[in-house]
Write a protein that holds these residues in place. Structure first.
Motif, PDB file in Angstrom:
ATOM      1  N   ASN A  78       0.805  -1.214   0.000  1.00 23.98           N
ATOM      2  CA  ASN A  78       0.000   0.000   0.000  1.00 23.98           C
ATOM      3  C   ASN A  78       0.847   1.277   0.000  1.00 23.98           C
ATOM      4  O   ASN A  78       0.394   2.324  -0.472  1.00 23.98           O
ATOM      5  CB  ASN A  78      -0.954   0.007   1.193  1.00 23.98           C
ATOM      6  CG  ASN A  78      -2.108  -0.961   0.996  1.00 23.98           C
ATOM      7  OD1 ASN A  78      -2.375  -1.400  -0.116  1.00 23.98           O
ATOM      8  ND2 ASN A  78      -2.773  -1.314   2.079  1.00 23.98           N
ATOM      9  N   ASP A  79       2.047   1.198   0.552  1.00 20.78           N
ATOM     10  CA  ASP A  79       2.914   2.383   0.581  1.00 20.78           C
ATOM     11  C   ASP A  79       4.372   1.930   0.603  1.00 20.78           C
ATOM     12  O   ASP A  79       5.069   2.051   1.602  1.00 20.78           O
ATOM     13  CB  ASP A  79       2.593   3.244   1.811  1.00 20.78           C
ATOM     14  CG  ASP A  79       3.075   4.681   1.644  1.00 20.78           C
ATOM     15  OD1 ASP A  79       3.895   4.919   0.727  1.00 20.78           O
ATOM     16  OD2 ASP A  79       2.641   5.548   2.405  1.00 20.78           O
ATOM     17  N   MET A  80       4.812   1.403  -0.537  1.00 20.34           N
ATOM     18  CA  MET A  80       6.108   0.740  -0.610  1.00 20.34           C
ATOM     19  C   MET A  80       7.270   1.665  -0.242  1.00 20.34           C
ATOM     20  O   MET A  80       8.223   1.238   0.414  1.00 20.34           O
ATOM     21  CB  MET A  80       6.313   0.169  -2.015  1.00 20.34           C
ATOM     22  CG  MET A  80       7.490  -0.769  -2.124  1.00 20.34           C
ATOM     23  SD  MET A  80       7.261  -2.261  -1.117  1.00 20.34           S
ATOM     24  CE  MET A  80       6.228  -3.220  -2.209  1.00 20.34           C
ATOM     25  N   GLU A  81       7.204   2.928  -0.647  1.00 18.74           N
ATOM     26  CA  GLU A  81       8.328   3.827  -0.399  1.00 18.74           C
ATOM     27  C   GLU A  81       8.593   4.018   1.092  1.00 18.74           C
ATOM     28  O   GLU A  81       9.721   4.297   1.490  1.00 18.74           O
ATOM     29  CB  GLU A  81       8.091   5.175  -1.079  1.00 18.74           C
ATOM     30  CG  GLU A  81       8.147   5.120  -2.594  1.00 18.74           C
ATOM     31  CD  GLU A  81       9.455   4.511  -3.114  1.00 18.74           C
ATOM     32  OE1 GLU A  81      10.533   4.910  -2.629  1.00 18.74           O
ATOM     33  OE2 GLU A  81       9.386   3.637  -3.993  1.00 18.74           O
ATOM     34  N   LYS A  82       7.561   3.887   1.900  1.00 21.68           N
ATOM     35  CA  LYS A  82       7.747   4.035   3.347  1.00 21.68           C
ATOM     36  C   LYS A  82       8.588   2.906   3.935  1.00 21.68           C
ATOM     37  O   LYS A  82       9.139   3.033   5.028  1.00 21.68           O
ATOM     38  CB  LYS A  82       6.396   4.083   4.060  1.00 21.68           C
ATOM     39  CG  LYS A  82       5.704   5.431   3.988  1.00 21.68           C
ATOM     40  CD  LYS A  82       4.505   5.456   4.922  1.00 21.68           C
ATOM     41  CE  LYS A  82       3.869   6.847   4.942  1.00 21.68           C
ATOM     42  NZ  LYS A  82       2.711   6.904   5.855  1.00 21.68           N
ATOM     43  N   PHE A  83       8.668   1.785   3.222  1.00 21.02           N
ATOM     44  CA  PHE A  83       9.387   0.617   3.735  1.00 21.02           C
ATOM     45  C   PHE A  83      10.768   0.461   3.100  1.00 21.02           C
ATOM     46  O   PHE A  83      11.484  -0.487   3.419  1.00 21.02           O
ATOM     47  CB  PHE A  83       8.556  -0.649   3.512  1.00 21.02           C
ATOM     48  CG  PHE A  83       7.367  -0.734   4.429  1.00 21.02           C
ATOM     49  CD1 PHE A  83       7.475  -1.329   5.676  1.00 21.02           C
ATOM     50  CD2 PHE A  83       6.137  -0.210   4.059  1.00 21.02           C
ATOM     51  CE1 PHE A  83       6.392  -1.412   6.515  1.00 21.02           C
ATOM     52  CE2 PHE A  83       5.046  -0.284   4.902  1.00 21.02           C
ATOM     53  CZ  PHE A  83       5.166  -0.885   6.138  1.00 21.02           C
ATOM     54  N   ARG A  84      11.136   1.377   2.217  1.00 21.46           N
ATOM     55  CA  ARG A  84      12.450   1.300   1.582  1.00 21.46           C
ATOM     56  C   ARG A  84      13.400   2.316   2.199  1.00 21.46           C
ATOM     57  O   ARG A  84      12.993   3.399   2.600  1.00 21.46           O
ATOM     58  CB  ARG A  84      12.327   1.517   0.074  1.00 21.46           C
ATOM     59  CG  ARG A  84      11.668   0.327  -0.604  1.00 21.46           C
ATOM     60  CD  ARG A  84      11.543   0.495  -2.096  1.00 21.46           C
ATOM     61  NE  ARG A  84      10.935  -0.710  -2.674  1.00 21.46           N
ATOM     62  CZ  ARG A  84      10.207  -0.731  -3.760  1.00 21.46           C
ATOM     63  NH1 ARG A  84       9.974   0.386  -4.416  1.00 21.46           N
ATOM     64  NH2 ARG A  84       9.689  -1.857  -4.208  1.00 21.46           N
ATOM     65  N   SER A  85      14.655   1.940   2.244  1.00 20.99           N
ATOM     66  CA  SER A  85      15.666   2.771   2.896  1.00 20.99           C
ATOM     67  C   SER A  85      15.951   4.043   2.103  1.00 20.99           C
ATOM     68  O   SER A  85      15.977   4.030   0.868  1.00 20.99           O
ATOM     69  CB  SER A  85      16.953   1.968   3.064  1.00 20.99           C
ATOM     70  OG  SER A  85      17.989   2.792   3.551  1.00 20.99           O
ATOM     71  N   THR A  86      16.183   5.116   2.836  1.00 27.13           N
ATOM     72  CA  THR A  86      16.605   6.375   2.205  1.00 27.13           C
ATOM     73  C   THR A  86      18.120   6.534   2.228  1.00 27.13           C
ATOM     74  O   THR A  86      18.656   7.524   1.716  1.00 27.13           O
ATOM     75  CB  THR A  86      15.959   7.572   2.928  1.00 27.13           C
ATOM     76  OG1 THR A  86      16.360   7.563   4.311  1.00 27.13           O
ATOM     77  CG2 THR A  86      14.446   7.509   2.843  1.00 27.13           C
ATOM     78  N   ALA A  87      18.824   5.579   2.846  1.00 31.13           N
ATOM     79  CA  ALA A  87      20.292   5.634   2.905  1.00 31.13           C
ATOM     80  C   ALA A  87      20.889   5.235   1.567  1.00 31.13           C
ATOM     81  O   ALA A  87      20.219   4.632   0.706  1.00 31.13           O
ATOM     82  CB  ALA A  87      20.800   4.705   4.006  1.00 31.13           C
ATOM     83  N   ASP A  88      22.158   5.553   1.364  1.00 26.94           N
ATOM     84  CA  ASP A  88      22.863   5.110   0.163  1.00 26.94           C
ATOM     85  C   ASP A  88      23.195   3.624   0.293  1.00 26.94           C
ATOM     86  O   ASP A  88      23.693   3.183   1.334  1.00 26.94           O
ATOM     87  CB  ASP A  88      24.158   5.908  -0.021  1.00 26.94           C
ATOM     88  CG  ASP A  88      23.893   7.354  -0.420  1.00 26.94           C
ATOM     89  OD1 ASP A  88      22.842   7.602  -1.050  1.00 26.94           O
ATOM     90  OD2 ASP A  88      24.724   8.218  -0.081  1.00 26.94           O
TER      91      ASP A  88
END
Length: 429
Positions: A78-88
């Protein structure tokens, strides 16, 4: 190296990091102290990481592992970007899966996680007695066959069979290959495909000289009857593997019993109650929830797999090991008895295993008390009342069962087969 193909494989693909990861997996699965230290370190690091770099957790107040929320595929989807890392990080692989849930899912894996799965493939093939580079048969879906290259098939030394077309022609081809090709040492595929092979070979009395060293079931769980049948026909150990596309190799049996030994090198596994996030009791059927130590691109922290299982402790060496005593399919695959208690596919299988001469069955729950039992049994060796009595013993005397005989039962597009289908949902669940 024991053969030329194995040498070619390592010349093309040898990777020091993968070699080190294999060693770590092996140590975690044989050394209890190391496994505990790996778990504590991995979970601590993961909790700190997600609160810093994964949006879903950035406002999370949890300080202890058990205080973190249990998540699932629907929440992630439902909100995949919230579960993906923002780190390099260095992207290793993007995996696409719908699995048994029918929910299309795209999983990002960083480079280390992608290599971890490669290491698991090597480790778990090795403990079945299979060596990389030896010829093997893979029973897979047609989409996987279409996506595999001839070079890839040569390098892996694999013969692919389409599990959606396991008709007489394919079965005869498989039998011919197994009898004539002495180099084939290993066969793996869905439990439903292996069940069809067992039934066909028994019916044709194909008890020839085969050269298999191991058979591995993946994605689905073998019944005891099918496991015994395969062992009788092929005379080799039968392994059940519990794995998924989302995470990798979670557990595998030892080739003798139906106890699943957990992959302590990559995961921490919980079994939680059906209706809460409290831990299930020993031998109680519950939800399988995993924490993946290695995927920092898209962390899986307390991830509800949608599968059901139960655990116990088994004396292995000097320690009591936490093991799966049962993997009972997906939550969507359970049926409910007259009191709306969930009944697993395993329990249904135990109830119907006395009907050993039928080829295959499928139980459908249409509503609370109405069931349909589809059976492949050309000779109708058992009476309808026998089937109904066996199911009533498990589901309650007030159920009604319609018996339908068929020549073939449908599989999913992937080639998987649902032994139990539930079209009923209790209000309280």
């Amino acid at each position: 190296m024991s053969n030329i193909r194995k040498s070619i494989f390592f010349m093309l693909d040898r990777d020091k990091e993968i070699v080190n990861q294999i060693s770590e997996i092996e140590k975690a699965n044989t050394d209890d102290k190391f496994a505990y230290e790996l778990k504590e370190k991995s979970i601590s690091n993961l909790m700190q990481y997600v609160k810093k770099y994964v949006p879903f957790y950035q406002n999370c107040k949890a300080n202890k592992f058990e205080e973190f929320p249990v998540v699932n595929k629907v929440m992630m989807k439902n909100d995949m970007e919230k579960f993906r890392s923002t780190a390099d990080y260095t992207l290793g692989k993007i995996r696409h899966t719908s699995g048994s849930t029918g929910i299309p899912f795209e999983i990002y894996q960083d480079k280390k996680k992608a290599k971890r799965i490669q290491a698991e493939v090597i480790y778990y093939r090795d403990i079945t007695g299979d060596e990389l580079g030896t010829k093997f048969i893979n029973l897979i879906s047609p989409s996987r066959i279409e996506n595999s290259s001839k070079l890839g098939e040569f390098k892996q030394n694999v013969i692919n069979f389409d599990v959606t077309k396991m008709d007489d022609t394919v079965m005869e081809k498989l039998h011919e290959v197994l009898v004539k090709n002495h180099q084939i040492k290993y066969m793996m595929g869905y439990a439903s495909a292996l069940e069809k092979i067992a039934n066909y070979f028994q019916e044709k009395n194909y008890h020839d000289k085969y050269y298999l060293k191991a058979i591995v079931s993946s994605s689905e769980v073998l019944t005891n009857a099918v496991m015994n049948s395969l062992n009788s026909i092929f005379g080799c150990p039968i392994y059940d593997r519990y794995s998924n596309e989302d995470n990798g190799f979670i557990a595998q049996t030892d080739g003798i019993s139906h106890d699943f030994l957990l992959n302590r090198g990559s995961f921490f596994v919980e079994i939680l109650k059906m209706d809460s996030n409290e831990p299930a009791e020993e031998n109680e059927l519950g939800r399988i929830v995993i924490t993946d130590y290695f995927n920092y691109a898209q962390p899986f922290l307390r991830y509800d797999t949608g599968d059901l299982g139960s655990f116990s402790y088994k004396k292995i060496g000097e320690c009591n090991r936490y093991i799966f005593t049962k993997i009972a399919g997906r939550i969507s695959d359970v049926v409910y008895d007259v009191d709306d208690k969930p009944i697993s596919t395993f329990a249904i299988g135990c109830a119907l295993e006395v009907f050993s001469n039928i080829k295959q069955y499928q139980l459908i729950q249409n509503n609370k008390a109405q069931f349909t039992l589809n059976i492949i049994d050309a000779h109708k060796e058992y009476s309808n009342s026998d089937y109904i009595k066996a199911l009533q013993d498990v589901l309650g005397n007030d159920i009604n069962v319609t018996i339908c005989y068929s020549d073939e039962l449908p599989t999913l597009n992937s080639g998987k087969f649902h032994r139990v289908i539930c079209n009923y949902k209790p209000e309280k669940n």
